[in-house]
Design an enzyme around this catalytic site. Structure first.
Site, PDB file in Angstrom:
ATOM      1  N   LYS A 113      15.471   0.954  -3.677  1.00 46.97           N
ATOM      2  CA  LYS A 113      15.110   1.495  -4.377  1.00 46.97           C
ATOM      3  C   LYS A 113      15.739   2.826  -5.504  1.00 46.97           C
ATOM      4  O   LYS A 113      15.442   2.834  -6.581  1.00 46.97           O
ATOM      5  CB  LYS A 113      13.097   2.248  -4.524  1.00 46.97           C
ATOM      6  CG  LYS A 113      12.851   1.510  -3.603  1.00 46.97           C
ATOM      7  CD  LYS A 113      11.550   2.098  -3.242  1.00 46.97           C
ATOM      8  CE  LYS A 113      10.540   1.188  -2.543  1.00 46.97           C
ATOM      9  NZ  LYS A 113       8.633   1.916  -2.282  1.00 46.97           N
ATOM     10  N   LYS A 195      12.148 -11.977  -0.370  1.00 44.94           N
ATOM     11  CA  LYS A 195      10.046 -11.309  -0.052  1.00 44.94           C
ATOM     12  C   LYS A 195       9.564 -11.576  -1.379  1.00 44.94           C
ATOM     13  O   LYS A 195      10.172 -11.270  -2.333  1.00 44.94           O
ATOM     14  CB  LYS A 195       9.533  -9.443   0.739  1.00 44.94           C
ATOM     15  CG  LYS A 195       8.951  -9.936   1.473  1.00 44.94           C
ATOM     16  CD  LYS A 195       8.791  -8.161   1.462  1.00 44.94           C
ATOM     17  CE  LYS A 195       7.377  -8.171   1.640  1.00 44.94           C
ATOM     18  NZ  LYS A 195       7.258  -6.379   1.062  1.00 44.94           N
ATOM     19  N   LYS A 198       5.385  -7.529  -5.550  1.00 42.63           N
ATOM     20  CA  LYS A 198       4.107  -7.760  -6.713  1.00 42.63           C
ATOM     21  C   LYS A 198       4.971  -7.224  -7.228  1.00 42.63           C
ATOM     22  O   LYS A 198       4.694  -7.147  -9.016  1.00 42.63           O
ATOM     23  CB  LYS A 198       3.564  -5.867  -5.479  1.00 42.63           C
ATOM     24  CG  LYS A 198       2.888  -6.166  -4.410  1.00 42.63           C
ATOM     25  CD  LYS A 198       2.002  -4.902  -4.194  1.00 42.63           C
ATOM     26  CE  LYS A 198       3.253  -3.802  -3.704  1.00 42.63           C
ATOM     27  NZ  LYS A 198       2.353  -2.971  -3.182  1.00 42.63           N
TER      28      LYS A 198
END
Ligand code: TRP
Length: 344
Positions: A113, A195, A198
Site C-alpha cells: 500500500k 487477486k 475492489k
C-alpha cells in the site's frame, strides 16, 4: 459446551466483488449456525487511504445492507460498525505500545500500500494491523476467517496476544486463522495471477456484486484464457481457466474433476457462459434484497444500533480487564444505552 467465537470484517471501500462474496461473506453465512459470529464493518481502517467523507458514510451503510442481503442474519450474528465501539480505538493505542516498529515494517500489505499510495504513507497505514488486532482481541475470538492476504496480520495479532498475556497474565484468547475452502482466492478475470480487487483499474477484471446480469455475462465472455481450448485445472499453465473453474466449483459445489468432465469436448465459449449463468443466478436473490434494504435506512439504523450495543458489552469487558492489568484507572461509570436496555 459454548460455541466458538468468530470475528471478521471488511473495509468500507467501494463496491464489493465476487471475491469478497465467495471468499468471505458467503462463508460467514454458513458459519452462523455453528459459531457465535461477530461481523464488523471496518470503517476506521478505511481512513488509512484518502476517501471522500460522504462516500465513506454511504459505503459503510451499503456494506451493512450487503451483509444482510447476502444472508448474514442479524438475529443470529452480531453485525456492527467498528467506529461505533470506541473500545477498538482505545485498545489499538494500548497495543501500539506493545508492537515493535520492526514487526510492522515487515508487513507485506504495508509495503504494497505504501508503494501504491506513495503520496500518503501515514502512520495509520503503518499501524493498521494493530487496530485489526484490537478488533479481534476485544471479542476474545477463537477463529478469524480471513483471506491469504490477511494471514500475516493475524500472526501479529497472535504474537501481541501472547506477548501481553505473558507479561500480565491471561487476558486475551489467542485466535486461530480460519482459511476458507476452494475460493479463498478469486483472481482477476483479466489478470488471473492477482487477486480480484475492489479497486482494480483494469476494465472487466472484477465482477462487482451489483453488476447487472448482462454486464456479468460480458465480463466472463471477455475473461482471459489460453489457446488450448480444454477446460482443465492447472493454475501454473492455465491461470485464467483455473480461476473460472474455481469460481464455478465454489458456486455449484461440484469438484474440479466433475467440472472437467462436464465440459469435456466443449470449448471455452460454452464454459464461460455456464460460469456467468451460475454467478448471475447466485447473486440474484442478494441483489434483489439489497435494492430493498438500500431504501430502508430506518431498518439499517436499528440493526447497527443494536449491533453496537451488543458489541460494546463484550468489548468493554475486555478493555476493562486490560486497564486493570496495566493499572490504568478505568471510569467505572461508563454508561451505555445497552445497560439500560438490559435492565429493562
Ligand atoms: N484488514 C481486513 C481486510 O482488509 C479487514 C479487517 C479489519 C478485518 N479488521 C478485521 C478482518 C478483523 C478480520 C478481522 O480484509
Amino acid at each position: 459446551m459454548s460455541k466458538k467465537i468468530i470475528l471478521s470484517g471488511i473495509q468500507a471501500t467501494g463496491n464489493l466483488t465476487l471475491g469478497n462474496y465467495l471468499g468471505a461473506i458467503n462463508n460467514w453465512k454458513k458459519m452462523q449456525e455453528d459459531y457465535e459470529c461477530n461481523y464488523m464493518i471496518a470503517d476506521l481502517h478505511t481512513l488509512t487511504i484518502r476517501n471522500n467523507p460522504e462516500n465513506l458514510r454511504k459505503n459503510t451503510l451499503n456494506l451493512l445492507a450487503l451483509y444482510i442481503s447476502a444472508g448474514i442474519n442479524p438475529e443470529k450474528s452480531n453485525i456492527f460498525i467498528q467506529s461505533h465501539v470506541a473500545e477498538h480505538a482505545e485498545l489499538a493505542w494500548i497495543l501500539n505500545c506493545y508492537t515493535y516498529m520492526g514487526e510492522l515494517s515487515r508487513m507485506t500489505q504495508f509495503k504494497d500500500k505504501s508503494a501504491k499510495h506513495a503520496d500518503n504513507i501515514n502512520s495509520g497505514l503503518f499501524t493498521y494491523p494493530v487496530l485489526m488486532a484490537a478488533d479481534i482481541l476485544l471479542y476474545q475470538a477463537d477463529l478469524v476467517p480471513v483471506g491469504e492476504d490477511q494471514k500475516q496480520h493475524l500472526e501479529l495479532t497472535r504474537d501481541l496476544a501472547e506477548r501481553f498475556n505473558s507479561i500480565y497474565g491471561e487476558t486475551f484468547k489467542v485466535p486461530e486463522p480460519f482459511i476458507q475452502g476452494v475460493a479463498a482466492r478469486v483472481m482477476g478475470l483479466q489478470e488471473p495471477t492477482s487477486k480480484m480487487s475492489k479497486s482494480s483499474s483494469i476494465p472487466n477484471d472484477s465482477i462487482f456484486l451489483n453488476d447487472e446480469p448482462d454486464v456479468i455475462l460480458k465480463k466472463f465472455k471477455k475473461a482471459v484464457t489460453d489457446s488450448e481450448n480444454i477446460v482443465r485445472f492447472d493454475v501454473k499453465e492455465k491461470p485464467g481457466i483455473s480461476n473460472l473453474i474455481s469460481i464455478y466449483s465454489a458456486i455449484t459445489g461440484k469438484t474440479k474433476q466433475d467440472i472437467e468432465k462436464e465440459f469435456e469436448g466443449k470449448g471455452y465459449g460454452d464454459f464461460k457462459v455456464a460460469v456467468a449463468e451460475a454467478v448471475i443466478e447466485e447473486l440474484k436473490p442478494m441483489q434483489e434484497k439489497y435494492k430493498e434494504l438500500k431504501d430502508n435506512p430506518d431498518y439499517l439504523e436499528k440493526i447497527y444500533k443494536t449491533g453496537a450495543e451488543k458489541a460494546k458489552i463484550i468489548a468493554n469487558k475486555t478493555l476493562k480487564d486490560v486497564y486493570e492489568k496495566i493499572r490504568i484507572s478505568f471510569i467505572e461509570e461508563r454508561k451505555y444505552e445497552c445497560l439500560q436496555i438490559m435492565l429493562k
